[in-house]
Design an enzyme around this catalytic site. Structure first.
Site, PDB file in Angstrom:
ATOM      1  N   GLU A 196     -23.023 -23.790   7.025  1.00  0.00           N
ATOM      2  CA  GLU A 196     -22.577 -22.680   7.952  1.00  0.00           C
ATOM      3  C   GLU A 196     -22.262 -21.341   7.579  1.00  0.00           C
ATOM      4  O   GLU A 196     -21.985 -20.315   8.534  1.00  0.00           O
ATOM      5  CB  GLU A 196     -21.264 -23.406   8.417  1.00  0.00           C
ATOM      6  CG  GLU A 196     -21.693 -24.791   9.126  1.00  0.00           C
ATOM      7  CD  GLU A 196     -22.167 -24.519  10.467  1.00  0.00           C
ATOM      8  OE1 GLU A 196     -21.640 -23.842  11.536  1.00  0.00           O
ATOM      9  OE2 GLU A 196     -23.070 -25.272  10.691  1.00  0.00           O
ATOM     10  N   GLY A 197     -21.740 -21.190   6.261  1.00  0.00           N
ATOM     11  CA  GLY A 197     -21.430 -19.751   5.757  1.00  0.00           C
ATOM     12  C   GLY A 197     -20.902 -19.805   4.558  1.00  0.00           C
ATOM     13  O   GLY A 197     -21.135 -20.641   3.579  1.00  0.00           O
ATOM     14  N   ARG A 198     -20.266 -18.709   4.183  1.00  0.00           N
ATOM     15  CA  ARG A 198     -19.987 -18.288   2.772  1.00  0.00           C
ATOM     16  C   ARG A 198     -18.368 -17.981   2.886  1.00  0.00           C
ATOM     17  O   ARG A 198     -17.884 -17.515   3.654  1.00  0.00           O
ATOM     18  CB  ARG A 198     -20.397 -17.106   2.179  1.00  0.00           C
ATOM     19  CG  ARG A 198     -21.932 -17.081   2.224  1.00  0.00           C
ATOM     20  CD  ARG A 198     -22.431 -15.836   1.554  1.00  0.00           C
ATOM     21  NE  ARG A 198     -24.025 -16.063   1.638  1.00  0.00           N
ATOM     22  CZ  ARG A 198     -24.695 -14.875   2.059  1.00  0.00           C
ATOM     23  NH1 ARG A 198     -23.709 -13.577   2.096  1.00  0.00           N
ATOM     24  NH2 ARG A 198     -25.907 -14.706   2.009  1.00  0.00           N
ATOM     25  N   ASP A 238     -13.469 -32.730  10.194  1.00  0.00           N
ATOM     26  CA  ASP A 238     -14.221 -32.808   9.048  1.00  0.00           C
ATOM     27  C   ASP A 238     -13.281 -33.180   7.781  1.00  0.00           C
ATOM     28  O   ASP A 238     -13.080 -32.408   6.816  1.00  0.00           O
ATOM     29  CB  ASP A 238     -14.932 -31.385   8.765  1.00  0.00           C
ATOM     30  CG  ASP A 238     -15.893 -31.458   7.432  1.00  0.00           C
ATOM     31  OD1 ASP A 238     -16.292 -32.523   7.201  1.00  0.00           O
ATOM     32  OD2 ASP A 238     -16.203 -30.386   7.104  1.00  0.00           O
TER      33      ASP A 238
HETATM   34  N1  LIG Z   1      -7.604 -20.276   2.030  1.00  0.00           N
HETATM   35  C1  LIG Z   1      -8.447 -20.589   1.141  1.00  0.00           C
HETATM   36  N2  LIG Z   1      -7.682 -20.521  -0.100  1.00  0.00           N
HETATM   37  C2  LIG Z   1      -8.357 -21.048  -1.428  1.00  0.00           C
HETATM   38  N3  LIG Z   1      -9.627 -21.471  -1.345  1.00  0.00           N
HETATM   39  C3  LIG Z   1     -10.338 -21.739  -0.213  1.00  0.00           C
HETATM   40  C4  LIG Z   1      -9.586 -21.263   1.156  1.00  0.00           C
HETATM   41  N4  LIG Z   1     -10.318 -21.770   2.074  1.00  0.00           N
HETATM   42  C5  LIG Z   1     -11.436 -22.529   1.615  1.00  0.00           C
HETATM   43  N5  LIG Z   1     -11.268 -22.373   0.192  1.00  0.00           N
HETATM   44  C6  LIG Z   1     -12.301 -22.937  -0.903  1.00  0.00           C
HETATM   45  O1  LIG Z   1     -13.729 -22.685  -0.312  1.00  0.00           O
HETATM   46  C7  LIG Z   1     -14.404 -24.113  -0.067  1.00  0.00           C
HETATM   47  C8  LIG Z   1     -15.144 -23.794   1.276  1.00  0.00           C
HETATM   48  O2  LIG Z   1     -14.185 -23.568   2.257  1.00  0.00           O
HETATM   49  P1  LIG Z   1     -14.180 -24.166   3.761  1.00  0.00           P
HETATM   50  O3  LIG Z   1     -13.356 -23.577   4.866  1.00  0.00           O
HETATM   51  O4  LIG Z   1     -13.943 -25.677   3.484  1.00  0.00           O
HETATM   52  O5  LIG Z   1     -15.571 -23.966   4.243  1.00  0.00           O
HETATM   53  P2  LIG Z   1     -17.085 -24.739   4.474  1.00  0.00           P
HETATM   54  O6  LIG Z   1     -17.229 -24.892   5.766  1.00  0.00           O
HETATM   55  O7  LIG Z   1     -18.166 -23.987   3.800  1.00  0.00           O
HETATM   56  O8  LIG Z   1     -16.717 -26.338   3.878  1.00  0.00           O
HETATM   57  C9  LIG Z   1     -13.284 -24.907   0.101  1.00  0.00           C
HETATM   58  O9  LIG Z   1     -13.540 -26.472  -0.275  1.00  0.00           O
HETATM   59  C10 LIG Z   1     -12.136 -24.456  -0.987  1.00  0.00           C
HETATM   60  O10 LIG Z   1     -12.429 -24.700  -2.351  1.00  0.00           O
HETATM   61 MG   LIG Z   2     -15.032 -27.427   3.588  1.00  0.00          MG
END
Ligand SMILES: Nc1ncnc2c1ncn2[C@@H]1O[C@H](COP(=O)(O)OP(=O)(O)O)[C@@H](O)[C@H]1O
Ligand SMILES: [Mg+2]
Length: 264
Positions: A39-41, A163
């Site tokens: 979905e994204g980075r 999720d």
């Molecule tokens: N606010 C945050 N602070 C620190 N790490 C984060 C944060 N948001 C996401 N991450 C890290 O990035 C990863 C992917 O982010 P996430 O929001 O779960 O997106 P995706 O849709 O790609 O799963 C997480 O599993 C975590 O390890």
């Molecule tokens: Mg995630």
């Protein structure tokens, strides 16, 4: 047609690593790519102050979708995610604070959460305690209960995460905590992240599916999952008043899951 000025050669590597527009200014901390999903980075960068760490969620354009439709969907999803984060904050649930929403650029700037995902923390614990039975460890049971409480709080305010996995929950160490001998590994606060698929729902079926997804994700990544999931459900009951309704529904959802897998 010849030209006097030499044309710069396109660099495919640079193009692939191109940053989203808002990050192309000379930031004091270069954004660091943390994960690249479908979905994204997710980048780690700073927001406003060079020492204020920030997570930037950037949704990639989908080339197979019509650009106008794609932009509209991206905008809607980002705003929806930000709105749900804001609602959780207002209700006192531990989630990242929203710093900024740039829906046109596909960017969501949120608080950086220290620590690591619950999944990683549990795996490290299991690796460090090879002889231990995780299901008997007070430390592991404690983290399960806290995860359950966090999920119950979300459901209590009418949010279905959509999720739930142990990768979408961070274990934030208590301020000043030192992890010298590894004994504090599983201490800390559960911070739920990744509300990209969340909805505000009043249907018990949706909440049961939320739990089922977590149970399945958990079962495939952790040994003795069944016993530990029961511990999690104990925590869930502590914070969600209608827990018994969701749990009854969860039985139905499990049954359907089993039937489906029998039919292949
Ligand atoms: N606010 C945050 N602070 C620190 N790490 C984060 C944060 N948001 C996401 N991450 C890290 O990035 C990863 C992917 O982010 P996430 O929001 O779960 O997106 P995706 O849709 O790609 O799963 C997480 O599993 C975590 O390890
Ligand atoms: Mg995630």
């Amino acid at each position: 047609m010849a030209s006097d000025t030499p044309q710069p050669k396109p660099d495919p590597a640079a193009a692939a690593a191109a940053l989203p527009k808002p990050l192309q200014y000379p930031a004091s901390t270069p954004p660091q790519l943390i994960t690249q999903g479908a979905e994204g980075r997710l980048y780690k960068t700073t927001y406003l102050l060079p020492d204020l760490p920030c997570a930037l969620k950037y949704r990639l354009p989908k080339p197979y979708r019509h650009p106008v439709l794609d932009q509209r969907l991206t905008k809607q999803r980002i705003v929806a995610e930000a709105r749900i984060l804001a609602k959780c904050r207002r209700e006192g649930i531990a989630v990242p604070a929203v710093y900024a929403v740039d829906e046109s650029a596909g960017c969501l700037y949120i608080e950086w959460i220290e620590g690591e995902p619950v999944r990683a923390a549990l795996n490290t614990w299991l690796h460090d305690h090879l002889d231990a039975d995780a299901a008997l460890s007070e430390e592991v049971k404690g983290v399960m209960r806290r995860v359950g409480r966090a999920v119950g709080r979300l459901h209590q305010i009418g949010i279905v995460h959509g999720d739930l996995t142990t990768s979408n929950m961070m274990l934030r160490p208590a301020p000043g905590a030192v992890d010298g001998d590894g004994s504090l590994l599983l201490a800390g606060e559960i911070v739920v992240i990744d509300f990209g698929l969340s909805t505000q729902s009043i249907h018990e079926e949706d909440r049961a599916v939320d739990l089922y997804v977590l149970e399945r994700a958990f079962g495939s990544s952790h040994p003795r999952a069944e016993v530990l999931f029961d511990e999690l459900l104990e925590g869930y009951k502590e914070t969600f008043k209608q827990a018994s309704v969701s749990l009854r529904k969860l039985e139905d959802v499990r049954m359907r899951g089993r039937k489906r897998s029998m039919l292949g």
